[in-house]
Motif scaffolding. Sequence first.
Motif, mmCIF file in Angstrom:
data_model
loop_
_atom_site.group_PDB
_atom_site.id
_atom_site.type_symbol
_atom_site.label_atom_id
_atom_site.label_comp_id
_atom_site.label_asym_id
_atom_site.label_seq_id
_atom_site.Cartn_x
_atom_site.Cartn_y
_atom_site.Cartn_z
ATOM 1 N N THR A 64 0.831 -1.206 0.000
ATOM 2 C CA THR A 64 0.000 0.000 0.000
ATOM 3 C C THR A 64 0.865 1.255 0.000
ATOM 4 O OG1 THR A 64 -1.737 -1.175 1.183
ATOM 5 C CG2 THR A 64 -1.820 1.237 1.243
ATOM 6 N N VAL A 65 1.888 1.268 0.843
ATOM 7 C CA VAL A 65 2.780 2.429 0.902
ATOM 8 C C VAL A 65 3.510 2.606 -0.425
ATOM 9 C CG1 VAL A 65 4.813 3.414 2.035
ATOM 10 C CG2 VAL A 65 3.050 2.304 3.395
ATOM 11 N N LEU A 66 3.925 1.515 -1.042
ATOM 12 C CA LEU A 66 4.600 1.606 -2.339
ATOM 13 C C LEU A 66 3.677 2.207 -3.394
ATOM 14 C CD1 LEU A 66 6.959 1.127 -4.220
ATOM 15 C CD2 LEU A 66 6.195 -1.244 -4.468
ATOM 16 N N HIS A 67 2.427 1.771 -3.431
ATOM 17 C CA HIS A 67 1.486 2.335 -4.404
ATOM 18 C C HIS A 67 1.200 3.814 -4.115
ATOM 19 C CE1 HIS A 67 0.501 -1.880 -5.666
ATOM 20 N NE2 HIS A 67 0.591 -1.252 -6.828
ATOM 21 N N CYS A 68 1.104 4.178 -2.849
ATOM 22 C CA CYS A 68 0.907 5.592 -2.498
ATOM 23 C C CYS A 68 2.123 6.423 -2.890
ATOM 24 C CB CYS A 68 0.625 5.742 -1.003
ATOM 25 S SG CYS A 68 -0.979 5.130 -0.495
ATOM 26 N N SER A 69 3.305 5.854 -2.673
ATOM 27 C CA SER A 69 4.544 6.525 -3.058
ATOM 28 C C SER A 69 4.576 6.732 -4.568
ATOM 29 C CB SER A 69 5.738 5.678 -2.612
ATOM 30 O OG SER A 69 6.940 6.173 -3.135
ATOM 31 N N PHE A 70 4.159 5.726 -5.310
ATOM 32 C CA PHE A 70 4.105 5.823 -6.767
ATOM 33 C C PHE A 70 3.133 6.927 -7.199
ATOM 34 C CE2 PHE A 70 1.702 4.516 -10.580
ATOM 35 C CZ PHE A 70 2.693 4.733 -11.531
ATOM 36 N N GLN A 71 1.964 6.972 -6.586
ATOM 37 C CA GLN A 71 0.981 7.999 -6.945
ATOM 38 C C GLN A 71 1.514 9.405 -6.668
ATOM 39 O OE1 GLN A 71 -1.816 7.664 -8.665
ATOM 40 N NE2 GLN A 71 -1.388 5.478 -8.800
ATOM 41 N N ARG A 72 2.204 9.554 -5.525
ATOM 42 C CA ARG A 72 2.785 10.854 -5.194
ATOM 43 C C ARG A 72 3.871 11.217 -6.201
ATOM 44 N NH1 ARG A 72 5.956 10.787 -0.235
ATOM 45 N NH2 ARG A 72 7.709 11.040 -1.601
ATOM 46 N N LYS A 119 4.385 0.028 -14.619
ATOM 47 C CA LYS A 119 3.719 1.306 -14.879
ATOM 48 C C LYS A 119 4.737 2.387 -15.205
ATOM 49 C CE LYS A 119 -0.404 0.314 -12.200
ATOM 50 N NZ LYS A 119 -1.175 0.544 -10.975
ATOM 51 N N LEU A 120 5.866 2.391 -14.513
ATOM 52 C CA LEU A 120 6.908 3.374 -14.796
ATOM 53 C C LEU A 120 7.502 3.154 -16.191
ATOM 54 C CD1 LEU A 120 8.632 3.464 -11.302
ATOM 55 C CD2 LEU A 120 7.379 5.348 -12.383
ATOM 56 N N ASP A 121 7.726 1.884 -16.553
ATOM 57 C CA ASP A 121 8.241 1.596 -17.898
ATOM 58 C C ASP A 121 7.252 2.052 -18.971
ATOM 59 O OD1 ASP A 121 10.674 0.506 -17.109
ATOM 60 O OD2 ASP A 121 9.889 -1.544 -17.012
ATOM 61 N N PHE A 122 5.969 1.798 -18.739
ATOM 62 C CA PHE A 122 4.938 2.238 -19.686
ATOM 63 C C PHE A 122 4.922 3.769 -19.780
ATOM 64 C CE2 PHE A 122 0.588 3.663 -20.596
ATOM 65 C CZ PHE A 122 0.447 3.128 -21.866
ATOM 66 N N LEU A 123 5.032 4.418 -18.653
ATOM 67 C CA LEU A 123 5.036 5.876 -18.624
ATOM 68 C C LEU A 123 6.215 6.428 -19.416
ATOM 69 C CD1 LEU A 123 3.429 8.211 -17.405
ATOM 70 C CD2 LEU A 123 4.879 8.062 -15.380
ATOM 71 N N LYS A 124 7.355 5.764 -19.334
ATOM 72 C CA LYS A 124 8.532 6.221 -20.085
ATOM 73 C C LYS A 124 8.294 6.153 -21.583
ATOM 74 C CE LYS A 124 12.624 4.748 -18.513
ATOM 75 N NZ LYS A 124 13.623 3.885 -17.825
ATOM 76 N N THR A 125 7.523 5.179 -22.046
ATOM 77 C CA THR A 125 7.266 5.062 -23.485
ATOM 78 C C THR A 125 6.442 6.250 -23.987
ATOM 79 O OG1 THR A 125 5.252 3.722 -23.232
ATOM 80 C CG2 THR A 125 7.366 2.545 -23.424
ATOM 81 N N LYS A 126 5.643 6.843 -23.124
ATOM 82 C CA LYS A 126 4.848 8.003 -23.513
ATOM 83 C C LYS A 126 5.722 9.227 -23.754
ATOM 84 C CE LYS A 126 1.107 8.857 -21.220
ATOM 85 N NZ LYS A 126 0.156 9.063 -20.117
ATOM 86 N N PHE A 127 6.899 9.259 -23.115
ATOM 87 C CA PHE A 127 7.758 10.442 -23.204
ATOM 88 C C PHE A 127 8.935 10.233 -24.154
ATOM 89 C CE2 PHE A 127 6.008 10.771 -18.794
ATOM 90 C CZ PHE A 127 5.096 11.769 -19.109
ATOM 91 N N ASN A 128 9.083 9.065 -24.708
ATOM 92 C CA ASN A 128 10.190 8.814 -25.652
ATOM 93 C C ASN A 128 9.771 9.075 -27.075
ATOM 94 O OD1 ASN A 128 12.321 8.172 -24.011
ATOM 95 N ND2 ASN A 128 11.691 6.055 -23.799
#
Length: 128
Positions: A64-72, A119-128
Amino acid sequence: MRIIVDSLDIMKKTSDIDTFLSRYDTAIKCTLTLLQAKKAGVPIAMSDDFYDSLVNIKSESLATVLHCSFQRELSEINKLKTESGKLNRIDRYQEKLKGMYEDVFELVADDAYNDVMQKLDFLKTKFN
């Protein structure tokens, strides 16, 4: 006991993985100190399985903390103006999590870790 209670309260409320782990370590150290004193005969009102309870709290809360950290972190990434700035922030966050994997996530929150990294890897594809 006050330090332990304060640490548990912070662990429940934080969305920062570093804060969560730091306060967990503080709670564990204080618990071990109190349990040692109890074994030496000091009258302390603490159950013998309190340490195990703390370990369980960490195990149950870490994902839960990891997902909250990711959202932040995602919110902070979205505030950046340039794509390179966003990519750099994602890379730094991924490196931070990778550095914690074996010690923190591997046995307790592996699924959550993999989910966030995907999710982070997917997000990177949006910015490449």
